[in-house]
Enzyme design. Structure first.
Site, mmCIF file in Angstrom:
data_model
loop_
_atom_site.group_PDB
_atom_site.id
_atom_site.type_symbol
_atom_site.label_atom_id
_atom_site.label_comp_id
_atom_site.label_asym_id
_atom_site.label_seq_id
_atom_site.Cartn_x
_atom_site.Cartn_y
_atom_site.Cartn_z
ATOM 1 N N SER A 41 0.860 -1.166 0.000
ATOM 2 C CA SER A 41 0.000 0.000 0.000
ATOM 3 C C SER A 41 0.907 1.230 0.000
ATOM 4 O O SER A 41 1.710 1.403 0.916
ATOM 5 C CB SER A 41 -0.887 -0.025 1.249
ATOM 6 O OG SER A 41 -1.624 1.163 1.358
ATOM 7 N N LYS A 100 -1.098 -1.167 -4.459
ATOM 8 C CA LYS A 100 -2.259 -0.339 -4.082
ATOM 9 C C LYS A 100 -1.759 1.075 -3.872
ATOM 10 O O LYS A 100 -0.766 1.287 -3.183
ATOM 11 C CB LYS A 100 -2.880 -0.911 -2.810
ATOM 12 C CG LYS A 100 -3.679 0.055 -1.946
ATOM 13 C CD LYS A 100 -4.467 -0.726 -0.890
ATOM 14 C CE LYS A 100 -4.640 0.044 0.401
ATOM 15 N NZ LYS A 100 -5.328 -0.767 1.430
ATOM 16 N N LYS A 116 -2.925 4.951 -2.636
ATOM 17 C CA LYS A 116 -3.957 5.730 -1.960
ATOM 18 C C LYS A 116 -4.415 6.823 -2.914
ATOM 19 O O LYS A 116 -3.576 7.436 -3.582
ATOM 20 C CB LYS A 116 -3.375 6.349 -0.683
ATOM 21 C CG LYS A 116 -3.037 5.320 0.381
ATOM 22 C CD LYS A 116 -4.305 4.692 0.940
ATOM 23 C CE LYS A 116 -4.009 3.862 2.175
ATOM 24 N NZ LYS A 116 -5.238 3.265 2.729
ATOM 25 N N ASP A 150 -7.156 2.981 -3.192
ATOM 26 C CA ASP A 150 -7.873 2.993 -1.905
ATOM 27 C C ASP A 150 -8.153 4.450 -1.528
ATOM 28 O O ASP A 150 -7.227 5.234 -1.331
ATOM 29 C CB ASP A 150 -7.026 2.317 -0.824
ATOM 30 C CG ASP A 150 -7.740 2.243 0.530
ATOM 31 O OD1 ASP A 150 -8.902 2.676 0.627
ATOM 32 O OD2 ASP A 150 -7.123 1.736 1.493
ATOM 33 N N GLU A 196 -10.973 0.474 -3.507
ATOM 34 C CA GLU A 196 -11.239 0.221 -2.090
ATOM 35 C C GLU A 196 -11.876 1.447 -1.428
ATOM 36 O O GLU A 196 -11.377 2.560 -1.554
ATOM 37 C CB GLU A 196 -9.921 -0.146 -1.390
ATOM 38 C CG GLU A 196 -10.066 -0.496 0.088
ATOM 39 C CD GLU A 196 -8.742 -0.952 0.703
ATOM 40 O OE1 GLU A 196 -7.843 -1.392 -0.038
ATOM 41 O OE2 GLU A 196 -8.611 -0.850 1.934
ATOM 42 N N ASP A 221 -13.662 -1.793 3.110
ATOM 43 C CA ASP A 221 -12.719 -1.839 4.228
ATOM 44 C C ASP A 221 -13.436 -1.339 5.496
ATOM 45 O O ASP A 221 -14.028 -2.143 6.244
ATOM 46 C CB ASP A 221 -11.481 -0.989 3.881
ATOM 47 C CG ASP A 221 -10.466 -0.858 5.008
ATOM 48 O OD1 ASP A 221 -10.734 -1.318 6.120
ATOM 49 O OD2 ASP A 221 -9.382 -0.262 4.790
ATOM 50 N N LYS A 244 -9.519 -6.845 7.999
ATOM 51 C CA LYS A 244 -8.506 -6.457 8.983
ATOM 52 C C LYS A 244 -8.861 -7.053 10.330
ATOM 53 O O LYS A 244 -9.952 -6.839 10.857
ATOM 54 C CB LYS A 244 -8.421 -4.933 9.104
ATOM 55 C CG LYS A 244 -7.786 -4.267 7.895
ATOM 56 C CD LYS A 244 -7.667 -2.772 8.085
ATOM 57 C CE LYS A 244 -7.087 -2.143 6.820
ATOM 58 N NZ LYS A 244 -7.265 -0.682 6.809
ATOM 59 N N GLY A 259 -3.761 -4.022 6.227
ATOM 60 C CA GLY A 259 -2.725 -3.661 7.191
ATOM 61 C C GLY A 259 -3.042 -2.340 7.851
ATOM 62 O O GLY A 259 -3.841 -1.546 7.346
HETATM 63 O O1 OSB Z 1 -7.131 1.837 4.483
HETATM 64 O O2 OSB Z 1 -6.001 0.067 4.326
HETATM 65 C C1 OSB Z 1 -6.135 1.191 4.792
HETATM 66 C C2 OSB Z 1 -3.050 2.181 6.807
HETATM 67 C C3 OSB Z 1 -3.633 2.830 7.871
HETATM 68 C C4 OSB Z 1 -4.993 2.968 7.903
HETATM 69 C C5 OSB Z 1 -5.776 2.457 6.876
HETATM 70 C C6 OSB Z 1 -5.202 1.794 5.809
HETATM 71 C C7 OSB Z 1 -3.810 1.676 5.765
HETATM 72 C C8 OSB Z 1 -3.084 1.075 4.660
HETATM 73 C C9 OSB Z 1 -1.692 0.613 4.944
HETATM 74 O O3 OSB Z 1 -3.504 1.013 3.526
HETATM 75 C C10 OSB Z 1 -1.529 -0.845 4.918
HETATM 76 C C11 OSB Z 1 -0.181 -1.229 5.463
HETATM 77 O O4 OSB Z 1 0.780 -1.136 4.714
HETATM 78 O O5 OSB Z 1 -0.094 -1.597 6.641
HETATM 79 MG MG MG Z 2 -8.318 0.725 3.187
#
Ligand code: OSB
Ligand code: MG
Length: 370
Positions: free
Chosen positions: A137, A163, A165, A190, A215, A240, A264, A292
């Protein structure tokens, strides 16, 4: 039989190797609560409370989770006898919400139980795939060239899926640039709830990029508008934030709110709840993958273990320690192979040693409930 005699909470502060930016904000340093449980025989288990430093992703955050775990949840578990770790959730069931705080305690109990049985946690959870597929991510960057550099590094490291953001000011042109540079990679976006149904034309326009999934485009607590959006766009919607329980998963499947779930552990309340969600989704033919929360090695190890369950059929956001930390608090650190996989360890419990020296070095406060 499982009976926890003490729970120790430790808040550690760990600076990230690189800031992580989502549509709700930027993080430079994590404030993580670690949970160490112990029983009368001296068996030990470790868990992690995965909430953020602010209530931007969910309503839980470090300080709220600390008092909730210390004053409410830990006293509900300490000294109570249950058949197995799978029943620890029920001890805390009276408390509404606070799932990440619950998960920290609950997952620690699973680790303790697997340690006592002398078996790997992933097997104890019912895992079947010892080798799991990994994605990354990548947060919002200051510029598109910077993002392209990051994507290149991760593809060269072998990661199977990228992925990125996205947000209304970091979407179409950015995805277009990534596609132009890297072609047909497994790519997804995402949004962390940065859009509403009013943005439907913009979201529709992303269909041309053949994203693996989009996402959480819409509000964090929504599964109704997501169904309307999914009916209007080609790209599979992945949920999510709103999936906090097995019941939420069932309803989202029934409403066709999306086609994939980012599962998660913290968000649903721990391993027992993740297993229930995985089971519902597997029976409905809904793929899940492990999300994550920028975890330290302990949360990461739990994510690896749960990712081995049969329903986790897509690469997760579970990646190498060194992407986040100068020095992780477990050894060995989590490593990803050149073909983008992690092999769940053969040792008992989480299968990684918790480095007490590093935990102490990063510790900011501690509380023991016994
Ligand atoms: O939306 O998946 C998410 C991190 C913090 C809060 C929300 C998200 C995330 C990530 C990071 O996308 C995932 C990771 O690398 O741990
Ligand atoms: Mg997410």
């Amino acid at each position: 039989m499982l009976k926890i005699s003490s729970i120790e909470l430790t808040e550690i502060n760990l600076p990230l190797v690189h800031f992580f930016e989502t549509s709700f904000g930027r993080t430079y340093e994590r404030r993580i609560i670690l949970v160490r449980v112990e029983d009368a025989d001296g068996a030990v288990g470790w868990g992690e409370i995965t909430c953020g430093e602010t209530p931007g992703y969910s309503d839980e955050w470090t300080d709220s989770a600390w008092v909730t775990a210390e004053k409410i949840l830990a006293p509900m578990v300490v000294g109570r006898e249950v058949d197995s770790a799978g029943d620890v959730w029920n001890l805390m069931k009276w408390v509404r919400g606070h799932r990440m705080a619950k998960a920290g305690i609950e997952t620690a109990c699973w680790d303790l139980e697997a340690n006592k049985l002398g078996i790997p946690l992933w097997r104890h959870l019912g895992g079947v795939n010892q080798v799991i597929e990994c994605g990354v991510s990548i947060g919002i960057q200051d510029s598109i060239p910077q993002l392209l550099d990051k994507v290149r590094v991760e593809l060269e490291a072998g990661y199977k899926r990228i992925k990125i953001k996205i947000s209304p000011s970091w979407d179409y042109d950015v995805i277009k640039a990534v596609r132009a540079e890297f072609g047909d990679i497994l790519l997804m976006g995402d949004a962390n709830s940065a859009y509403t149904l009013d943005d439907i034309d913009k979201l529709k326009s992303l269909d041309e990029f053949n994203l693996m999934m989009l996402e959480q485009p819409l509000p964090h607590d929504d599964i109704i508008d997501h169904a309307k959006l999914q009916a209007a766009i080609k790209t599979p919607v992945c949920l999510d934030e709103p999936i906090k329980s097995p019941e939420d998963a069932r309803k989202a499947i029934e409403l066709r709110s999306g086609k994939i779930i980012n599962l998660k552990n913290g968000r649903v309340g721990g391993h027992t709840q993740s297993k229930l969600v995985e089971n519902i989704c597997r029976e409905a033919g809904m793929p899940v993958w492990c999300g994550g929360m920028l975890e330290s090695g302990i949360g990461r190890a739990h994510n690896i273990a749960i990712s081995t369950l049969a329903g986790y059929t897509m690469p997760g956001d579970v990646s190498a320690s060194k992407r986040y930390w100068h020095e992780d608090i477990i050894s060995p650190e989590v490593e990803v192979s050149a073909d983008g996989t992690i092999t769940a360890p053969d040792g008992p419990g989480i299968g990684f040693e918790v480095r007490a020296d590093r935990v102490e070095k990063a510790a900011k406060r501690k509380s023991i409930i016994s």
